[in-house]
Write a protein that holds these residues in place. Sequence first.
Motif, PDB file in Angstrom:
ATOM      1  N   GLY A 269      17.067   9.252   1.944  1.00 26.97           N
ATOM      2  CA  GLY A 269      16.408   7.989   1.662  1.00 26.97           C
ATOM      3  C   GLY A 269      16.023   7.894   0.186  1.00 26.97           C
ATOM      4  O   GLY A 269      16.768   8.324  -0.703  1.00 26.97           O
ATOM      5  N   TYR A 270      14.841   7.341  -0.081  1.00 27.57           N
ATOM      6  CA  TYR A 270      14.365   7.236  -1.452  1.00 27.57           C
ATOM      7  C   TYR A 270      13.831   8.562  -1.985  1.00 27.57           C
ATOM      8  O   TYR A 270      13.531   8.686  -3.169  1.00 27.57           O
ATOM      9  CB  TYR A 270      13.279   6.163  -1.548  1.00 27.57           C
ATOM     10  CG  TYR A 270      13.801   4.761  -1.341  1.00 27.57           C
ATOM     11  CD1 TYR A 270      14.466   4.084  -2.361  1.00 27.57           C
ATOM     12  CD2 TYR A 270      13.620   4.093  -0.134  1.00 27.57           C
ATOM     13  CE1 TYR A 270      14.943   2.805  -2.194  1.00 27.57           C
ATOM     14  CE2 TYR A 270      14.084   2.806   0.056  1.00 27.57           C
ATOM     15  CZ  TYR A 270      14.749   2.165  -0.970  1.00 27.57           C
ATOM     16  OH  TYR A 270      15.227   0.882  -0.789  1.00 27.57           O
ATOM     17  N   ASN A 271      13.636   9.530  -1.064  1.00 28.54           N
ATOM     18  CA  ASN A 271      13.196  10.879  -1.437  1.00 28.54           C
ATOM     19  C   ASN A 271      11.899  10.834  -2.250  1.00 28.54           C
ATOM     20  O   ASN A 271      11.751  11.519  -3.276  1.00 28.54           O
ATOM     21  CB  ASN A 271      14.292  11.584  -2.254  1.00 28.54           C
ATOM     22  CG  ASN A 271      14.091  13.092  -2.296  1.00 28.54           C
ATOM     23  OD1 ASN A 271      13.516  13.671  -1.374  1.00 28.54           O
ATOM     24  ND2 ASN A 271      14.562  13.707  -3.356  1.00 28.54           N
ATOM     25  N   ASP A 272      10.959  10.025  -1.792  1.00 28.44           N
ATOM     26  CA  ASP A 272       9.688   9.875  -2.509  1.00 28.44           C
ATOM     27  C   ASP A 272       8.479  10.213  -1.656  1.00 28.44           C
ATOM     28  O   ASP A 272       7.361   9.813  -1.942  1.00 28.44           O
ATOM     29  CB  ASP A 272       9.558   8.443  -3.048  1.00 28.44           C
ATOM     30  CG  ASP A 272       9.660   7.385  -1.947  1.00 28.44           C
ATOM     31  OD1 ASP A 272       9.891   7.750  -0.761  1.00 28.44           O
ATOM     32  OD2 ASP A 272       9.525   6.186  -2.264  1.00 28.44           O
ATOM     33  N   ARG A 273       8.689  10.952  -0.570  1.00 23.25           N
ATOM     34  CA  ARG A 273       7.575  11.337   0.296  1.00 23.25           C
ATOM     35  C   ARG A 273       7.139  12.766  -0.010  1.00 23.25           C
ATOM     36  O   ARG A 273       7.953  13.590  -0.374  1.00 23.25           O
ATOM     37  CB  ARG A 273       7.969  11.224   1.781  1.00 23.25           C
ATOM     38  CG  ARG A 273       8.353   9.833   2.224  1.00 23.25           C
ATOM     39  CD  ARG A 273       7.193   8.879   2.136  1.00 23.25           C
ATOM     40  NE  ARG A 273       7.554   7.577   2.695  1.00 23.25           N
ATOM     41  CZ  ARG A 273       6.825   6.484   2.512  1.00 23.25           C
ATOM     42  NH1 ARG A 273       5.750   6.537   1.783  1.00 23.25           N
ATOM     43  NH2 ARG A 273       7.193   5.340   3.034  1.00 23.25           N
TER      44      ARG A 273
ATOM     45  N   ASN B 262       0.819  -1.218   0.000  1.00 24.05           N
ATOM     46  CA  ASN B 262       0.000   0.000   0.000  1.00 24.05           C
ATOM     47  C   ASN B 262       0.852   1.268   0.000  1.00 24.05           C
ATOM     48  O   ASN B 262       0.316   2.373  -0.045  1.00 24.05           O
ATOM     49  CB  ASN B 262      -0.985   0.008   1.172  1.00 24.05           C
ATOM     50  CG  ASN B 262      -0.314   0.098   2.527  1.00 24.05           C
ATOM     51  OD1 ASN B 262       0.900   0.305   2.636  1.00 24.05           O
ATOM     52  ND2 ASN B 262      -1.098  -0.062   3.583  1.00 24.05           N
ATOM     53  N   LEU B 263       2.174   1.113   0.066  1.00 28.61           N
ATOM     54  CA  LEU B 263       3.153   2.204   0.028  1.00 28.61           C
ATOM     55  C   LEU B 263       3.006   3.183   1.186  1.00 28.61           C
ATOM     56  O   LEU B 263       3.526   4.300   1.123  1.00 28.61           O
ATOM     57  CB  LEU B 263       3.082   2.960  -1.310  1.00 28.61           C
ATOM     58  CG  LEU B 263       3.426   2.129  -2.554  1.00 28.61           C
ATOM     59  CD1 LEU B 263       3.359   2.997  -3.809  1.00 28.61           C
ATOM     60  CD2 LEU B 263       4.799   1.480  -2.428  1.00 28.61           C
ATOM     61  N   SER B 264       2.343   2.756   2.264  1.00 31.79           N
ATOM     62  CA  SER B 264       2.296   3.608   3.449  1.00 31.79           C
ATOM     63  C   SER B 264       3.663   3.674   4.114  1.00 31.79           C
ATOM     64  O   SER B 264       4.023   4.689   4.731  1.00 31.79           O
ATOM     65  CB  SER B 264       1.256   3.089   4.441  1.00 31.79           C
ATOM     66  OG  SER B 264       1.607   1.794   4.912  1.00 31.79           O
TER      67      SER B 264
ATOM     68  N   ALA C 258      -2.036  -1.932  -3.125  1.00 29.53           N
ATOM     69  CA  ALA C 258      -3.235  -2.409  -2.446  1.00 29.53           C
ATOM     70  C   ALA C 258      -2.921  -2.646  -0.983  1.00 29.53           C
ATOM     71  O   ALA C 258      -1.759  -2.746  -0.583  1.00 29.53           O
ATOM     72  CB  ALA C 258      -3.750  -3.695  -3.098  1.00 29.53           C
ATOM     73  N   ASP C 259      -3.964  -2.749  -0.188  1.00 24.08           N
ATOM     74  CA  ASP C 259      -3.863  -2.993   1.252  1.00 24.08           C
ATOM     75  C   ASP C 259      -4.457  -4.358   1.547  1.00 24.08           C
ATOM     76  O   ASP C 259      -5.521  -4.710   1.009  1.00 24.08           O
ATOM     77  CB  ASP C 259      -4.633  -1.901   2.009  1.00 24.08           C
ATOM     78  CG  ASP C 259      -4.320  -1.874   3.490  1.00 24.08           C
ATOM     79  OD1 ASP C 259      -4.602  -2.884   4.171  1.00 24.08           O
ATOM     80  OD2 ASP C 259      -3.815  -0.845   3.973  1.00 24.08           O
TER      81      ASP C 259
END
Length: 339
Positions: A335-339, A41-43, A59-60
């Motif tokens: 980090g991934y710098n995707d937030r 879910n990429l949370s 998805a969750d």
Amino acid sequence: MFLRNSKAMRILVCGGAGYIGSHLVRELSTQQGYEIIVLDNLSKGHIKSIPNGIKFEKADIRDKKALERIFSEYKPDAVMHFCASISIEESVADPLGYYENNVVGTIYLLQTMKKHNVKYFIFSSSSAIFGNPKEVPIADNIQPDPINPYGDTKYIVEKILAWSENAYGLKYICLRYFNACGAHESGDIGEDHDPETHLIPLIFQAALGQRSSISIFGNDYDTKDGTCVRDYIHVTDLATAHIKALEYLIRENKSQSFNLGSGGGYTVNEVINAVVDVTGIQFSTIMESRRPGDSAVLIANSTRAEQILGWKRKYDTIEDIVASAWKYHKSHINGYNDR
């Protein structure tokens, strides 16, 4: 390697964009005979951690309709489950949220597996199920006695799996790991949580000037220097253990539970010193009171996993583990710098 009538075995990796899940996906993608589908879910996970060419579904596991669609479309042969919320401190503050995600979500996943006749399940369990064990190193057959909601959710799922085998013929392996740490040898993927709760990346944040200091929670434990002792196991070694567990499950069709650790432990102070040695950077530390739910010493006896699964660790020292993590963190300061 698994080959079934020359067809690839389809593995649904739930939580495959997370820290441990992404390293499992990276290692599994190098093996012949597997087709990987990542559900996340990429949370907490990161899409950037997934290799090119791997199928991905956002998805969750608490979404029954999404699970039904994914199982109907991909028809997986086995499921690996990494979707749990993982903070002990957070679980104490929000037990209902932890039981919902870690237990209810897993029940929905198992129900969907049952409906689609998927029999093989690899479960990401935890040393937290043991609480404050009387014997250290902790053997696989020690009676679990969790002392926080996080550990309790893992133990509840283990019991659900045992009853599900009895009722439905599910075959499973529970892998109870201790402190996952380190990063992939390439330096491309590593540990990036928001908020970060794990010791080694928190120390790196202090070393990189992203936080003013590192907190040490308690110096009055019954250990060599008063700080908690943990068994640190490299994340790639955990990934290879999952692959060995899957191979065993398919080959032997026998449910098992294994502890995964190094057989030794390091205090918080020793880990801090290892980071200083590897990075050459000094930083401030602050002594604080104990956190609720923390155990004094958690060290694994992994002999059964080594003997039965044929699992061998590549990373044996805290310095090697820290060096691999530093390779990732110094090149991914955000980090991934995707937030």
